[in-house]
Motif scaffolding. Structure first.
Motif, PDB file in Angstrom:
ATOM      1  N   GLY A  80      36.919  80.055  36.496  1.00 48.18           N
ATOM      2  CA  GLY A  80      36.690  78.626  36.275  1.00 48.18           C
ATOM      3  C   GLY A  80      35.253  78.218  36.510  1.00 48.18           C
ATOM      4  N   THR A  81      34.331  79.131  36.235  1.00 53.05           N
ATOM      5  CA  THR A  81      32.915  78.855  36.463  1.00 53.05           C
ATOM      6  C   THR A  81      32.146  78.913  35.139  1.00 53.05           C
ATOM      7  N   ALA A  82      30.992  78.284  35.146  1.00 55.99           N
ATOM      8  CA  ALA A  82      30.068  78.328  34.019  1.00 55.99           C
ATOM      9  C   ALA A  82      28.755  78.906  34.518  1.00 55.99           C
ATOM     10  N   ARG A  83      28.307  79.974  33.887  1.00 58.87           N
ATOM     11  CA  ARG A  83      27.081  80.654  34.316  1.00 58.87           C
ATOM     12  C   ARG A  83      26.024  80.528  33.231  1.00 58.87           C
ATOM     13  N   ILE A  84      24.809  80.166  33.640  1.00 60.39           N
ATOM     14  CA  ILE A  84      23.711  80.045  32.686  1.00 60.39           C
ATOM     15  C   ILE A  84      23.342  81.433  32.172  1.00 60.39           C
ATOM     16  N   SER A  85      23.390  81.573  30.844  1.00 63.12           N
ATOM     17  CA  SER A  85      23.138  82.871  30.221  1.00 63.12           C
ATOM     18  C   SER A  85      21.775  82.934  29.543  1.00 63.12           C
ATOM     19  N   ARG A  86      21.350  81.810  28.967  1.00 64.14           N
ATOM     20  CA  ARG A  86      20.054  81.753  28.294  1.00 64.14           C
ATOM     21  C   ARG A  86      19.383  80.426  28.627  1.00 64.14           C
ATOM     22  N   GLN A  87      18.046  80.442  28.673  1.00 57.09           N
ATOM     23  CA  GLN A  87      17.308  79.220  28.974  1.00 57.09           C
ATOM     24  C   GLN A  87      16.060  79.148  28.126  1.00 57.09           C
ATOM     25  N   ARG A  88      15.584  77.934  27.923  1.00 56.62           N
ATOM     26  CA  ARG A  88      14.314  77.695  27.260  1.00 56.62           C
ATOM     27  C   ARG A  88      13.646  76.488  27.916  1.00 56.62           C
ATOM     28  N   GLY A  89      12.351  76.567  28.112  1.00 55.50           N
ATOM     29  CA  GLY A  89      11.578  75.416  28.553  1.00 55.50           C
ATOM     30  C   GLY A  89      11.373  75.257  30.045  1.00 55.50           C
ATOM     31  N   TYR A  90      12.113  75.997  30.863  1.00 50.37           N
ATOM     32  CA  TYR A  90      11.970  75.848  32.319  1.00 50.37           C
ATOM     33  C   TYR A  90      10.703  76.526  32.836  1.00 50.37           C
ATOM     34  N   GLU A  91      10.064  77.310  31.978  1.00 48.21           N
ATOM     35  CA  GLU A  91       8.827  77.970  32.399  1.00 48.21           C
ATOM     36  C   GLU A  91       7.771  76.964  32.834  1.00 48.21           C
TER      37      GLU A  91
END
Length: 336
Positions: A179-190
């Protein structure tokens, strides 16, 4: 006299600056948002308000005595049928009596302005729909070009900026077992530093305890927050991440299960509007199909690899003459 035109979004209760015309021809945008002021009141109620003298009218009690808040003003709703699409104000620097003929003339001008605003909105809506259709078609081709799950996840964030602007965003995959959601990809947080990126990619959220995620699971619809700083439950995974507007959308599989989320941020507050939710929902539909195809491909490839391994073990067993040789050959095949 100064004439201003403001555009009104009744669904959001929002006024935005449209145009200004002054006697000297200048068009400087000066608009102080006063939720209980004349312009907002005219927009909400759809009625003309005449103020001969701001200095004595209750709508201007909060700014009485301040420079620039003197003279007479009239606010006229710009209507299309029963719907208010904007407000036109005409202001004088000195107290002014608006007689009947002047009010009627300004009302006629307001009718023309309302028609012009509506035509412009219809044109803009048609243009946006055409651009959205073209973007979705192009993105569909891009997503269909690969069945590799990692590649598809990368494409999802790379392409989404064509549909909904964002300063930082991520894709979260749902683990139904936990029942969890895990961040797999990101953009822009650099832009917020390397530690912020590490924190984002390490983040996992229990869906049941996150109101925004829980709402999307229950409604299967996008959800937006005007300013995350005003939400007591909102916790950034890094203090360095300075964003305010947020919008998310569930990626829903054919069986109705939410398998992933889009999560997008803008640094400025109050950025995301209903049109962004509509566009993001359309893109999430394409994303669901792309993820489903990639996962089916991954599962098929895993099954083929398992069958190949079993076949190789069977061949090794057939060639073995002793039990020890069988174990040795099978161990070699499995190791390979």
């Amino acid at each position: 006299a100064d004439a201003h035109v403001f555009l009104y979004d009744a669904d959001a209760g929002r006024l935005t600056f449209g145009a200004v015309l002054r006697p000297d021809g200048t068009q400087t945008r000066q608009f102080e948002q006063r939720p209980e002021g004349l312009t907002h009141t005219v927009a909400r109620h759809g009625q003309t308000i005449v103020v001969p003298d701001m200095g004595t009218h209750p709508l201007y009690a909060d700014v009485r005595g301040r420079p620039g808040w003197t003279g007479g003003i009239i606010g006229i709703p710009l209507r299309m049928g029963q719907r208010v699409v904007g407000v036109m104000t005409v202001a004088y620097t000195q107290p002014h009596t608006f007689d009947g003929p002047e009010v009627r003339l300004l009302s006629l001008l307001g009718d023309d302005a309302a028609i012009a605003i509506e035509n412009a909105r219809l044109y803009e809506a048609e243009r946006e729909q055409r651009e959205l259709a073209e973007a979705l078609r192009d993105m569909g081709s891009t997503l269909a070009a690969s069945l590799n799950l990692d590649t598809v996840l990368d494409h999802l964030l790379d392409q989404i900026a064509r549909v909904v602007p964002y300063d930082a965003g991520n894709v979260m995959l749902v683990d139904p077992a936990t029942g969890t959601a895990r961040i797999s990809r990101q953009r822009g947080y650099e832009q917020f530093g390397e530690q912020a990126v590490r924190n984002v990619l390490a983040a996992s959220f229990e869906i049941a305890t996150k109101p925004n995620l829980r709402q999307m699971v229950e409604s299967k619809r996008p959800h937006a927050i005007a300013d995350t700083a005003a939400e007591p439950y909102w916790v950034m995974v890094s203090d360095a991440i300075n964003v305010h507007s947020w919008i998310g959308a569930p990626i829903v599989a054919q069986n109705g299960d939410v398998v992933a989320f889009f999560s997008l941020h803008k640094i400025a507050a109050d950025f995301y509007q209903p049109k962004h939710a509509y566009r993001l929902e359309a893109y999430a539909g394409q994303a669901a199909l792309a993820l489903q195809n990639a996962r089916l491909f991954e599962e098929s490839r895993r099954q083929v690899d398992e069958l190949k391994a079993l076949h190789a073990v069977a061949l090794a067993g057939a060639a073995a003459t002793t039990e020890d040789e069988l174990i040795e050959r099978a161990t070699q095949v499995i190791g390979e």
